[in-house]
Write an enzyme that holds these catalytic residues in place. Sequence first.
Site, short mmCIF file in Angstrom:
data_model
loop_
_atom_site.label_atom_id
_atom_site.label_comp_id
_atom_site.label_asym_id
_atom_site.label_seq_id
_atom_site.Cartn_x
_atom_site.Cartn_y
_atom_site.Cartn_z
N MET A 29 32.07 27.55 50.11
CA MET A 29 31.38 26.86 49.01
C MET A 29 32.40 26.09 48.17
SD MET A 29 28.18 29.21 47.97
CE MET A 29 29.05 30.41 47.00
N HIS A 36 40.44 31.40 51.30
CA HIS A 36 39.80 30.47 52.24
C HIS A 36 40.84 29.95 53.23
CE1 HIS A 36 37.20 29.75 48.54
NE2 HIS A 36 36.31 30.10 49.43
N ASP A 150 33.80 39.70 51.32
CA ASP A 150 32.34 39.79 51.24
C ASP A 150 31.88 40.64 52.43
OD1 ASP A 150 31.72 37.71 49.02
OD2 ASP A 150 33.15 36.72 50.32
N SER A 185 39.16 34.67 44.32
CA SER A 185 37.75 34.27 44.33
C SER A 185 37.63 32.96 43.58
CB SER A 185 36.93 35.35 43.61
OG SER A 185 35.66 34.83 43.25
#
Length: 279
Positions: A29, A36, A150, A185
């Site tokens: 996102m 990431h 997650d 995050s």
Amino acid sequence: MKIFKTKVELKSYLNSQDEGRVISFIPTMGALHNGHLSLISQAKQNSDLVVCSIFVNPTQFNNSEDLEKYPRTLDEDLRALRYIKCDVVYLPAISDLYNENEQVKQFQYNGLDEFMEGKGRRGHFDGVATVVEKLFRIINPNIAYFGQKDIQQLQIIKHITKQLNLDIEIIGVPTIREESGLAMSSRNKRLSESDLEKATLIYKTLVFIKENKYKYSVEKLKDFCVEKFERHADLDLEYLEIVSLKNLQPIKKYNEKGDNVACIAATINSVRLIDNIIF
Ligand code: AMP
């Protein structure tokens, strides 16, 4: 680095690739950080072509303020992706993935969604699964990478990939942390220095659980840790669960090594953070 804004262009590019090339996919996102980037680095090592998507998926947010305030840093994201030599970036508009008034699809998760995020964020996983299925069908990757940060999402994606009979290998990647232990995050960008410091209680508590599992029963350890949060008024604990990694059901007695996960969700200054530890 190729950038595509529509599925039609992206598909046509991917179809023009030689057969047999291994395609990896990393859905994100945006507001990219080293967590990431570690997924993308791993994908680069194991494949011929790495596709990353950046799409803030509205159907997985059950809180409109959270969606509105979700950090968006596209220019920096593209710079980071170029730097680590990501091959393809897909930046769809909402209308490229959803028809007007389209509802999310309902999936069966075999109980994997019963606790934690599934309980606290109703409809969240149907939103995630809906968009991930759409992206999988557009990109048709050989491998897709998801973060263990997650953990419930990771297990659910593995489950629906099988259920949908998609020939995609799902690889879970360990959580990347700040020096303080705080899980990286995108939402950390919304926290002040002092909140970031306070939020370290989340990981400290997870480590405490892992290190003290032989000293206390599951129930005692949970109670003890919940009390720790009660002493920190700024951090609002939503849940602290100790579950089996396999079925994500709360456990009463510890399972074998590697099949226990402690999971926490807590809010600080309206920013909701989650983290977990596998032990
Ligand atoms: P998001 O942009 O938050 O949807 O995350 C995209 C992917 O990156 C998901 O598979 C996440 O689990 C993963 N991810 C997010 N934070 C981290 C982290 N700190 N370490 C490893 N993976 C992460």
